[in-house]
Structures are given as structure tokens and as C-alpha cells.
Scaffold this motif. Structure first.
Motif, PDB file in Angstrom:
ATOM      1  N   UNK A   1       1.023  -1.171  -0.031  1.00  0.00           N
ATOM      2  CA  UNK A   1      -0.179  -0.139  -0.135  1.00  0.00           C
ATOM      3  C   UNK A   1       0.809   1.225  -0.116  1.00  0.00           C
ATOM      4  N   UNK A   2       1.936   1.388   0.955  1.00  0.00           N
ATOM      5  CA  UNK A   2       2.679   2.329   0.888  1.00  0.00           C
ATOM      6  C   UNK A   2       3.336   2.709  -0.297  1.00  0.00           C
ATOM      7  N   UNK A   3       3.853   1.505  -1.036  1.00  0.00           N
ATOM      8  CA  UNK A   3       4.703   1.457  -2.393  1.00  0.00           C
ATOM      9  C   UNK A   3       3.660   2.165  -3.354  1.00  0.00           C
ATOM     10  N   UNK A   4       2.373   1.588  -3.440  1.00  0.00           N
ATOM     11  CA  UNK A   4       1.468   2.292  -4.261  1.00  0.00           C
ATOM     12  C   UNK A   4       1.248   3.582  -4.234  1.00  0.00           C
ATOM     13  N   UNK A   5       1.061   4.129  -3.126  1.00  0.00           N
ATOM     14  CA  UNK A   5       0.646   5.477  -2.553  1.00  0.00           C
ATOM     15  C   UNK A   5       1.898   6.547  -3.225  1.00  0.00           C
ATOM     16  N   UNK A   6       3.223   6.085  -2.793  1.00  0.00           N
ATOM     17  CA  UNK A   6       4.305   6.783  -2.932  1.00  0.00           C
ATOM     18  C   UNK A   6       4.502   6.890  -4.634  1.00  0.00           C
ATOM     19  N   UNK A   7       4.162   5.716  -5.081  1.00  0.00           N
ATOM     20  CA  UNK A   7       4.295   5.775  -6.655  1.00  0.00           C
ATOM     21  C   UNK A   7       3.192   7.073  -7.240  1.00  0.00           C
ATOM     22  N   UNK A   8       2.111   6.709  -6.714  1.00  0.00           N
ATOM     23  CA  UNK A   8       1.039   7.613  -7.305  1.00  0.00           C
ATOM     24  C   UNK A   8       1.402   9.221  -7.084  1.00  0.00           C
ATOM     25  N   UNK A   9       1.911   9.182  -5.891  1.00  0.00           N
ATOM     26  CA  UNK A   9       2.246  10.817  -5.739  1.00  0.00           C
ATOM     27  C   UNK A   9       3.428  11.148  -6.501  1.00  0.00           C
ATOM     28  N   UNK A  10       4.325  10.293  -6.886  1.00  0.00           N
ATOM     29  CA  UNK A  10       5.426  10.783  -7.726  1.00  0.00           C
ATOM     30  C   UNK A  10       5.031  11.009  -8.972  1.00  0.00           C
ATOM     31  N   UNK A  11       4.087  10.228  -9.457  1.00  0.00           N
ATOM     32  CA  UNK A  11       3.334  10.592 -10.828  1.00  0.00           C
ATOM     33  C   UNK A  11       2.341  11.705 -10.936  1.00  0.00           C
ATOM     34  N   UNK A  12       2.300  12.193  -9.942  1.00  0.00           N
ATOM     35  CA  UNK A  12       1.229  13.302  -9.652  1.00  0.00           C
ATOM     36  C   UNK A  12       0.087  13.056  -9.685  1.00  0.00           C
ATOM     37  N   UNK A  13      -0.476  11.780  -9.287  1.00  0.00           N
ATOM     38  CA  UNK A  13      -2.028  11.325  -9.644  1.00  0.00           C
ATOM     39  C   UNK A  13      -2.696  11.808  -8.478  1.00  0.00           C
ATOM     40  N   UNK A  14      -2.062  12.050  -7.287  1.00  0.00           N
ATOM     41  CA  UNK A  14      -2.733  12.529  -6.020  1.00  0.00           C
ATOM     42  C   UNK A  14      -2.856  14.113  -5.797  1.00  0.00           C
ATOM     43  N   UNK A  15      -2.085  14.891  -6.870  1.00  0.00           N
ATOM     44  CA  UNK A  15      -2.260  16.126  -6.738  1.00  0.00           C
ATOM     45  C   UNK A  15      -3.379  16.962  -7.176  1.00  0.00           C
ATOM     46  N   UNK A  16      -3.739  18.112  -7.358  1.00  0.00           N
ATOM     47  CA  UNK A  16      -4.594  18.840  -7.737  1.00  0.00           C
ATOM     48  C   UNK A  16      -6.062  18.834  -7.060  1.00  0.00           C
TER      49      UNK A  16
END
Length: 90
Positions: A13-28
Motif C-alpha cells: 500500500x505504501x509503495x502504491x501511494x508513493x508511486x501515485x504521488x510521484x506520478x502526480x496522480x494525487x495532486x490537484x
């Protein structure tokens, strides 16, 4: 309900969330989402993931789908593309 995720589930879970943040998917800006989902599905997903918040669970699930790779599909497509007489040195 007490969520009891295994250590690998927490790490995943931590890895998925970190990867999503790195891709900018959790921003905006956030969007509202409404859905009817079987209660048992939500309960099991929370237990397996260790996530207690439904919002966090949906965010995690969507991130997994958004980041999902197609390694398996690509691997199957390569079947037969390597010559049978190739010496692999094994």
C-alpha cells in the motif's frame, strides 16, 4: 471492524501511494465520487489492506489500477518469439 493487514500488504500500500504521488496522480483538485458497492467487498478490502477510511481505500484502489503495468500481457505476447535453438548457457 479491526483492520489487520499483513506487513507485505502495508508495504504494498505504501509503495502504491508513493508511486501515485510521484506520478502526480494525487495532486490537484479532488472530485466527488458516488458508488454503490457491496458492503462485504468494502469490509474485506479494508481488512486486507489495513485501511479503515473508505475514502483512503478508494484512493488506494484507483491508484493501483492507474499504475497497473502490463508485464504479463507483454510476456505472453512474446511467446514463440525466441528461437528454440538459442543457447541460453544454463
Amino acid at each position: 471492524m479491526k483492520a489487520e493487514a499483513t506487513e507485505p500488504a502495508v508495504t504494498r500500500r505504501r509503495t502504491v501511494v508513493e508511486a501515485a504521488k510521484a506520478e502526480g496522480l494525487l495532486a490537484g483538485d479532488n472530485s466527488a465520487l458516488g458508488a454503490r458497492v457491496p458492503h462485504r467487498l468494502i469490509t474485506r478490502a479494508k481488512e486486507r489492506s489495513g485501511i479503515s477510511s473508505t475514502t483512503d481505500l478508494v484512493e488506494y484502489a484507483l491508484a493501483k489500477v492507474a499504475l497497473e503495468d502490463d508485464f504479463g500481457v507483454k510476456l505472453v505476447r512474446r511467446k514463440g518469439s525466441i528461437p528454440a535453438d538459442l543457447k541460453l548457457g544454463v
